[in-house]
Design a protein around this motif. Sequence first.
Motif, PDB file in Angstrom:
ATOM      1  N   ILE A  89      41.911  37.950  39.441  1.00 40.67           N
ATOM      2  CA  ILE A  89      41.848  39.144  40.289  1.00 40.67           C
ATOM      3  C   ILE A  89      42.708  38.948  41.538  1.00 40.67           C
ATOM      4  O   ILE A  89      43.440  39.859  41.949  1.00 40.67           O
ATOM      5  N   VAL A  93      45.869  41.265  42.692  1.00 41.40           N
ATOM      6  CA  VAL A  93      45.971  41.909  43.998  1.00 41.40           C
ATOM      7  C   VAL A  93      47.262  41.477  44.697  1.00 41.40           C
ATOM      8  O   VAL A  93      47.971  42.297  45.291  1.00 41.40           O
ATOM      9  N   CYS A  96      50.102  43.288  43.173  1.00 42.90           N
ATOM     10  CA  CYS A  96      50.116  44.689  43.621  1.00 42.90           C
ATOM     11  C   CYS A  96      50.719  44.807  45.016  1.00 42.90           C
ATOM     12  O   CYS A  96      51.516  45.707  45.278  1.00 42.90           O
ATOM     13  N   THR A 153      45.041  44.021  36.673  1.00 38.19           N
ATOM     14  CA  THR A 153      44.026  43.745  37.689  1.00 38.19           C
ATOM     15  C   THR A 153      42.721  44.467  37.352  1.00 38.19           C
ATOM     16  O   THR A 153      41.632  43.896  37.515  1.00 38.19           O
TER      17      THR A 153
END
Length: 190
Positions: A89, A93, A96, A153
């Motif tokens: 995760i 992130v 992103c 994600t």
Amino acid sequence: MRTSFKVHAALAGGAGALMLLVAGPTLLPGVLPLPSPRFLAVLAGVTVFPLLGWALFRGLFFGGFDRELQWLAFRCLPGRTRLALVALIGAGVALCVLDGAASGSRQNAEVRDGRYVVLETTPGRRGTVEVDRREYEAVREADQRGALTIPGTMLAGTALIVLVTGEARRADGGPVSTTSAAPASGGTRN
């Protein structure tokens, strides 16, 4: 935890890890031979929505537990599993954020009548703009990265939701085992 929870989490986590693994190298110089962003978006939709929908359905209708129980269930997961999910995760992130920083105001790279065009999203200049091949490839790669990073994600989060729900259901479903406690009579354990 029932096997169905483990299989569900393995499918979501594996697909998410694969998407993030493919999205990561798109930040490096050069062009990867990936399918079109539209195909990747369809592929992501086919994997994300059923797995996430089923995870939310299981969590809401079969779980019914509060936030404190979720935290306890997360802490009861094996350490390597927790570490892998949190790392996955976190990587999603980070990708992103890097994608948002690397992307400009152009998206939707296409070839129309032998010309390279992109959609300009800057306020006041919104519309289709013709670009050179290098800019086209950069925008196309950014589109591919976005089509992989966000669903990857989401799938990593789905795996976490499924495992926490399964662990909470396991804890709620059966009697508390007292076999790990020390014997009350002072005898030795075998």
